[in-house]
Scaffold this motif. Structure first.
Motif, PDB file in Angstrom:
ATOM      1  N   ILE A  34       0.856  -1.186   0.000  1.00  0.00           N
ATOM      2  CA  ILE A  34       0.000   0.000   0.000  1.00  0.00           C
ATOM      3  C   ILE A  34       0.892   1.236   0.000  1.00  0.00           C
ATOM      4  O   ILE A  34       1.731   1.405   0.894  1.00  0.00           O
ATOM      5  CB  ILE A  34      -0.948   0.034   1.216  1.00  0.00           C
ATOM      6  N   ASP A  35       0.702   2.075  -0.994  1.00  0.00           N
ATOM      7  CA  ASP A  35       1.420   3.351  -1.092  1.00  0.00           C
ATOM      8  C   ASP A  35       0.428   4.450  -0.694  1.00  0.00           C
ATOM      9  O   ASP A  35      -0.463   4.802  -1.459  1.00  0.00           O
ATOM     10  CB  ASP A  35       1.941   3.557  -2.518  1.00  0.00           C
ATOM     11  N   LEU A  36       0.557   4.959   0.559  1.00  0.00           N
ATOM     12  CA  LEU A  36      -0.389   5.916   1.117  1.00  0.00           C
ATOM     13  C   LEU A  36       0.006   7.340   0.724  1.00  0.00           C
ATOM     14  O   LEU A  36       1.183   7.703   0.760  1.00  0.00           O
ATOM     15  CB  LEU A  36      -0.430   5.790   2.635  1.00  0.00           C
ATOM     16  N   GLU A  37      -0.983   8.136   0.361  1.00  0.00           N
ATOM     17  CA  GLU A  37      -0.746   9.539   0.032  1.00  0.00           C
ATOM     18  C   GLU A  37      -1.625  10.405   0.922  1.00  0.00           C
ATOM     19  O   GLU A  37      -2.809  10.126   1.119  1.00  0.00           O
ATOM     20  CB  GLU A  37      -1.052   9.802  -1.440  1.00  0.00           C
ATOM     21  N   LEU A  38      -1.037  11.483   1.481  1.00  0.00           N
ATOM     22  CA  LEU A  38      -1.719  12.341   2.451  1.00  0.00           C
ATOM     23  C   LEU A  38      -1.690  13.792   1.989  1.00  0.00           C
ATOM     24  O   LEU A  38      -0.679  14.269   1.475  1.00  0.00           O
ATOM     25  CB  LEU A  38      -1.024  12.203   3.813  1.00  0.00           C
ATOM     26  N   SER A  39      -2.801  14.477   2.180  1.00  0.00           N
ATOM     27  CA  SER A  39      -2.844  15.923   1.985  1.00  0.00           C
ATOM     28  C   SER A  39      -3.479  16.549   3.214  1.00  0.00           C
ATOM     29  O   SER A  39      -4.297  15.927   3.896  1.00  0.00           O
ATOM     30  CB  SER A  39      -3.636  16.303   0.737  1.00  0.00           C
ATOM     31  N   GLY A  40      -3.097  17.806   3.527  1.00  0.00           N
ATOM     32  CA  GLY A  40      -3.571  18.460   4.735  1.00  0.00           C
ATOM     33  C   GLY A  40      -2.754  18.030   5.923  1.00  0.00           C
ATOM     34  O   GLY A  40      -1.660  17.472   5.818  1.00  0.00           O
ATOM     35  N   THR A  43       4.346   1.415  11.388  1.00  0.00           N
ATOM     36  CA  THR A  43       4.171   2.843  11.683  1.00  0.00           C
ATOM     37  C   THR A  43       4.759   3.733  10.588  1.00  0.00           C
ATOM     38  O   THR A  43       5.006   4.913  10.824  1.00  0.00           O
ATOM     39  CB  THR A  43       4.825   3.197  13.029  1.00  0.00           C
ATOM     40  N   THR A  44       5.008   3.178   9.414  1.00  0.00           N
ATOM     41  CA  THR A  44       5.522   3.961   8.301  1.00  0.00           C
ATOM     42  C   THR A  44       4.357   4.420   7.411  1.00  0.00           C
ATOM     43  O   THR A  44       3.241   3.909   7.514  1.00  0.00           O
ATOM     44  CB  THR A  44       6.510   3.137   7.469  1.00  0.00           C
ATOM     45  N   GLU A  45       4.634   5.387   6.541  1.00  0.00           N
ATOM     46  CA  GLU A  45       3.577   5.887   5.656  1.00  0.00           C
ATOM     47  C   GLU A  45       3.136   4.802   4.673  1.00  0.00           C
ATOM     48  O   GLU A  45       1.940   4.606   4.446  1.00  0.00           O
ATOM     49  CB  GLU A  45       4.083   7.111   4.898  1.00  0.00           C
ATOM     50  N   ASP A  46       4.097   4.099   4.073  1.00  0.00           N
ATOM     51  CA  ASP A  46       3.800   3.019   3.124  1.00  0.00           C
ATOM     52  C   ASP A  46       4.139   1.680   3.759  1.00  0.00           C
ATOM     53  O   ASP A  46       5.067   1.578   4.578  1.00  0.00           O
ATOM     54  CB  ASP A  46       4.607   3.209   1.836  1.00  0.00           C
ATOM     55  N   VAL A  47       3.388   0.644   3.406  1.00  0.00           N
ATOM     56  CA  VAL A  47       3.607  -0.683   3.995  1.00  0.00           C
ATOM     57  C   VAL A  47       3.658  -1.732   2.892  1.00  0.00           C
ATOM     58  O   VAL A  47       3.068  -1.577   1.821  1.00  0.00           O
ATOM     59  CB  VAL A  47       2.497  -1.034   5.008  1.00  0.00           C
ATOM     60  N   ALA A  48       4.413  -2.817   3.158  1.00  0.00           N
ATOM     61  CA  ALA A  48       4.585  -3.909   2.193  1.00  0.00           C
ATOM     62  C   ALA A  48       4.500  -5.233   2.935  1.00  0.00           C
ATOM     63  O   ALA A  48       4.269  -5.276   4.146  1.00  0.00           O
ATOM     64  CB  ALA A  48       5.922  -3.753   1.470  1.00  0.00           C
ATOM     65  N   ASN A  49       4.669  -6.335   2.172  1.00  0.00           N
ATOM     66  CA  ASN A  49       4.621  -7.695   2.720  1.00  0.00           C
ATOM     67  C   ASN A  49       3.301  -7.965   3.442  1.00  0.00           C
ATOM     68  O   ASN A  49       3.261  -8.528   4.530  1.00  0.00           O
ATOM     69  CB  ASN A  49       5.802  -7.949   3.671  1.00  0.00           C
ATOM     70  N   LEU A  50       2.213  -7.539   2.798  1.00  0.00           N
ATOM     71  CA  LEU A  50       0.899  -7.681   3.413  1.00  0.00           C
ATOM     72  C   LEU A  50       0.219  -8.964   2.943  1.00  0.00           C
ATOM     73  O   LEU A  50       0.031  -9.158   1.746  1.00  0.00           O
ATOM     74  CB  LEU A  50       0.025  -6.474   3.059  1.00  0.00           C
TER      75      LEU A  50
END
Length: 544
Positions: free
Chosen positions: A328-334, A348-355
């Motif tokens: 999952i590559d998470l994108e945030l605005s605000g 606890t990172t913005e993007d996560v892998a090995n799911l």
């Protein structure tokens, strides 16, 4: 916001707002000072529209001095407040509201001066309709009047626990009582710039709304937030009045107010639930309440901070093959300041892998306390399941057939057999036939099947084994979907013909796991020999 209602007497008192608020002077702002003894008067002018001060008066026990410093002083000779009151030694003054105005007193500043023998302690009392016109303390404290040898004047701030309210057409009377333990005859006077702080409240007033906030207000481009305020009115409002909660613009101006909530109230007070719409920019705003009948614009509340809300979007990389994981590559605005990420996986990172497959949730919180959450679904690819219907040959030179059935992975499938066939069904003489099945995502699985003669392994022998993974790096599994009659011997040879693995299998054996971690890269041939002497073979590829 409170207006500054500051009544400044050159010699004695003034009326103003609470000093912590911004100050807007009364009009007029100048008054005459004290007159000659004994007629020492406040200026006989209103301190604010609808508000006047009384003439200051001394108790009958305070004899006037004819000395030059006695113009605004009195004589004191008592050892306690009760003795002084009984002897009528005190200063009194009052504030009166007219029929269209009420008064709120927030605090008083007394500036006192005494002779060395003058009183060293004092209290301030008041009486009003709220006290039944009986004198009670403005505050519970006894105040010290400093010795003039070190401090010529003493400034005393008297702040009641709650503002003192005076209704229209009524008065509040203050009484300053002083005494000295020595019971000596001394003098005390009130000095210029003594002041009273408060405000005049015209009838039909809507108080500034009291904002009830426990969490940060967070508004984004796609999501608004709610705010709750409590308001009260003073004066006469028609029952069932419609009250509207209005929001200023980002600069604090009400030139084009935004209505964010309303309430029809017969009690002319209550709670309004407002909603700040999405797209409202981050800034410090003001709130006010307006009524419909009569039309009154209320006082406003300042400093309503609206924070930039958080908006989450994401790109989800789904697994392509049965043994793959998702990302999952998470994108945030605000958001404001440091951002914290809390995933249901513990990351606890913005993007996560090995799911692995399943639901994955995230909570994002910023430094201001704004948060946003979202959930995503990782769709696992079903494992390959390869089975077959085998029709055995009637003799060693006769033809049999294999009809392959595949599920799992991602259809459609393609096939490549060891006899170069490319369909799910083949025919051939008795022997071992290996097939590589490839799905739509280019994922593969290998299996080997045997066509037997009726003199061999039996007419009803179906799919004999499946080899996976193939190629293998750590271990390879041989799964027998139909148990062959009797015991079996499994032998694996490298390309030079050297035996690298051999195991005797019972009739009940349905699966064998062979470690290949230490084997060299390359192809290996395995043989399965039954107790009746029949055999089958297949290929294993090792690739590290």
């Amino acid at each position: 916001m409170k207006r500054k209602l500051m009544f400044l007497l050159v010699s004695v008192f003034g009326l103003g707002i609470n000093p912590v608020k911004a100050q807007t002077p009364f009009n007029p702002t100048t008054y005459s000072g004290w007159m000659t003894t004994p007629n020492n008067y406040f200026a006989n002018l209103p301190a604010a529209s609808g508000v006047t001060f009384s003439q200051p008066a001394r108790g009958a026990g305070n004899q006037f001095s004819t000395a030059a410093d006695g113009i605004n002083s009195g004589q004191w000779q008592n050892t306690s407040s009760s003795d002084a009151i009984a002897a009528n030694r005190y200063f009194v003054f009052s504030i009166t509201a007219n029929s269209s105005t009420s008064i709120q007193v927030d605090s008083l500043l007394l500036i006192l001066a005494r002779t060395s023998a003058g009183p060293d302690s004092c209290i301030l009392q008041y009486k009003s309709p709220a006290t039944g016109y009986n004198f009670v303390p403005v505050a519970p404290d006894t105040y010290t009047i400093l010795n003039p040898s070190t401090d010529p004047t003493t400034s005393i701030s008297v702040v009641p626990a709650m503002p003192l309210m005076v209704p229209a057409s009524d008065s509040i009377v203050f009484r300053l009582v002083a005494w000295h333990a020595s019971s000596s005859l001394g003098k005390m006077r009130m000095v210029n710039n003594t002041a009273v702080y408060g405000r005049a409240i015209p009838l039909n007033t809507i108080e500034a709304p009291n904002v009830q906030i426990t969490d940060a207000l967070c508004v984004s481009a796609i999501k608004g937030d709610s705010v709750q305020v409590i308001f009260n009115t003073t004066g006469t409002f028609d029952g069932g009045n419609s009250y509207t909660l209005e929001l200023s613009d980002a600069s604090g101006s009400f030139s084009t107010p935004l209505a964010i909530g309303s309430l029809n109230s017969s009690s002319n007070s209550g709670t309004i639930h407002g909603f700040i719409p999405s797209g409202t920019s981050s800034a410090s705003y003001r709130l006010r309440v307006r009524s419909s009948n009569p039309a009154v614009t209320g006082l406003d509340t300042t400093g309503l901070l609206i924070n930039s809300g958080i908006v989450l979007t994401a790109s989800v990389l789904q697994p392509a093959c049965p043994d793959n994981t998702g990302e999952i590559d998470l994108e945030l605005s605000g958001g404001t300041g440091i951002i914290q990420y809390d995933w249901s996986t513990g990351q606890t990172t913005e993007d996560v892998a090995n799911l692995p497959g399943g639901n994955v949730a995230v909570l994002v919180t910023d430094q201001a306390g704004c948060s946003a959450d979202s959930s995503f679904q990782i769709l696992p690819v079903p494992a390959f399941n390869v089975s077959a219907t085998i029709s055995n040959a009637l003799c060693a030179s006769c033809f049999g057939s294999i009809d392959l059935h595949v599920s799992g992975g991602n259809a459609p499938y393609s096939y490549w057999w060891s006899n170069n066939a490319a369909s799910s069904q083949i025919i051939g003489v008795p022997g071992t036939y290996c097939v590589t099945v490839t799905d739509a995502n280019n994922c593969t699985t290998d299996s080997c099947l045997v066509i037997s003669s009726t003199a061999g392994l039996g007419e009803e022998t179906s799919f004999v084994w499946t080899v996976f993974p193939n190629p293998a790096s750590e271990s390879v599994q041989l799964v027998f979907s139909s148990v062959l009659a009797g015991s079996k011997e499994l032998i694996i040879l490298d390309l030079s013909g050297r035996t690298v693995y051999q195991s005797s299998l019972t009739q009940e054996t349905e699966q064998v796991i062979i470690p290949v971690k230490n084997w060299s890269n390359g192809a290996y041939q395995f043989l399965l020999i039954t107790e009746t002497g029949n055999s089958g073979s297949g290929r294993i590829v090792v690739s590290h």
